[in-house]
Design an enzyme around this catalytic site. Structure first.
Site, PDB file in Angstrom:
ATOM      1  N   ASP A  13      40.217  46.950  37.765  1.00 44.22           N
ATOM      2  CA  ASP A  13      41.146  46.513  38.818  1.00 44.22           C
ATOM      3  C   ASP A  13      40.562  46.879  40.179  1.00 44.22           C
ATOM      4  O   ASP A  13      40.371  48.059  40.491  1.00 44.22           O
ATOM      5  CB  ASP A  13      42.499  47.200  38.611  1.00 44.22           C
ATOM      6  CG  ASP A  13      43.603  46.648  39.490  1.00 44.22           C
ATOM      7  OD1 ASP A  13      43.294  46.107  40.575  1.00 44.22           O
ATOM      8  OD2 ASP A  13      44.774  46.763  39.101  1.00 44.22           O
ATOM      9  N   HIS A  64      42.987  43.139  37.828  1.00 44.40           N
ATOM     10  CA  HIS A  64      44.297  43.408  38.416  1.00 44.40           C
ATOM     11  C   HIS A  64      45.378  42.501  37.841  1.00 44.40           C
ATOM     12  O   HIS A  64      46.505  42.940  37.631  1.00 44.40           O
ATOM     13  CB  HIS A  64      44.225  43.233  39.935  1.00 44.40           C
ATOM     14  CG  HIS A  64      45.510  43.560  40.628  1.00 44.40           C
ATOM     15  ND1 HIS A  64      46.066  44.818  40.602  1.00 44.40           N
ATOM     16  CD2 HIS A  64      46.372  42.788  41.358  1.00 44.40           C
ATOM     17  CE1 HIS A  64      47.199  44.829  41.282  1.00 44.40           C
ATOM     18  NE2 HIS A  64      47.414  43.605  41.745  1.00 44.40           N
ATOM     19  N   SER A  90      52.172  44.900  39.656  1.00 42.12           N
ATOM     20  CA  SER A  90      51.596  45.272  40.949  1.00 42.12           C
ATOM     21  C   SER A  90      52.697  45.771  41.893  1.00 42.12           C
ATOM     22  O   SER A  90      53.344  46.774  41.628  1.00 42.12           O
ATOM     23  CB  SER A  90      50.824  44.094  41.525  1.00 42.12           C
ATOM     24  OG  SER A  90      50.069  44.473  42.643  1.00 42.12           O
TER      25      SER A  90
END
Length: 272
Positions: free
Chosen positions: A212, A242, A114
């Protein structure tokens, strides 16, 4: 400088104090296999820490391989010093570069999750001589601009300007919303990567969940287009979210990392 050793998730982290007085908490596993000289360094996500399942899975895999591995907390995260609300992309990228410079030695592959996927790109651009490859999971370059600022409504933007911060809901912890500061948004504008060609020459492997809700899967395609290197591969996971932390996700992560390292360290190896 090689870092002292930390032994597993239940041991106390090592602490390094920088010249500015900030402390960085980390766990380091030294490499034991001379045939596997490339180390692995994990960069976590926004408001996460080094005790997450991806970091621990990578650590266990690297230990089995006899390969050096580093996981650490950015300032304002986990057991490192500082407050999360005082952090910025530039500060956290500087933390990552400090960790690379002072807590690892030799060539490295960075694995970024991320926000860590944004930071690994910033580090790769500044330290090309240290890096051999990148692995990104739900990589989120430019998220402060594209996924925060651009999604704020007029009232939220006014609150951010007036108060210096705004609270945004978190799917992972509904009782504790994200406090997004004006400093975070403004600093993020100084580190945007997807607007111009991104001069990174090492191989890049991206894993992106199609379900996601935080980082649109199209972000992986934008990153692929921005990267100068032609050696970019994307794995889209149909039911992936995610976090990409299910057992199958962790196996995919270590398999992808292992294949990349094999290619890097055995360039003449024949494949079936």
């Amino acid at each position: 400088m090689q870092a002292p050793t930390s032994n597993g998730p239940n041991s106390a982290p090592q602490i390094v104090t920088r010249e500015d007085g900030a402390t960085i908490a980390y766990h380091f596993t030294p490499g034991k296999n001379r045939d596997k000289p490339t180390g692995v360094m994990f960069l976590g996500g926004f408001k996460s820490d080094m005790e997450g399942s991806k970091a621990l899975a990578l650590e266990s895999w690297c230990q089995d391989q006899g390969r050096a591995f580093l996981r650490f907390d950015y300032t304002g995260h986990g057991k490192s010093s500082g407050a999360f609300v005082d952090g910025t992309i530039g500060q956290w990228a500087a933390d990552a570069m400090y960790a690379l410079d002072h807590l690892t030695e030799g060539p490295q592959v960075l694995v970024g999750s991320s926000m860590g996927g944004w930071l690994m790109l910033l580090v790769a651009r500044e330290r090309p001589e240290r890096l051999r490859g990148l692995v990104g999971l739900a990589s989120a370059p430019d998220f402060t601009e594209d996924l925060m600022w651009n999604e704020l409504n007029d009232a939220q933007r006014a609150e951010l300007d007036r108060e210096g911060h705004v609270a945004l809901p978190s799917d992972y912890d509904p009782l504790n919303p994200y406090i997004i500061t004006k400093a975070l948004i403004e600093d993020g504008k100084n580190h945007l990567l997807l607007r111009d060609p991104l001069n990174i020459q090492v191989p890049v492997r991206l894993i992106q969940g199609m379900q996601d809700r935080d980082v649109p899967w199209a972000t992986a395609l934008k990153l692929q287009d921005a990267l100068v290197t032609d050696d970019v591969e994307i794995q889209f996971v149909k039911n992936g979210d995610h976090r990409l932390s299910e057992t199958a996700d962790l196996r995919r992560l270590t398999r992808t990392l292992g294949n990349l390292l094999n290619d890097l360290e055995n360039p003449d190896r024949e494949t079936a």
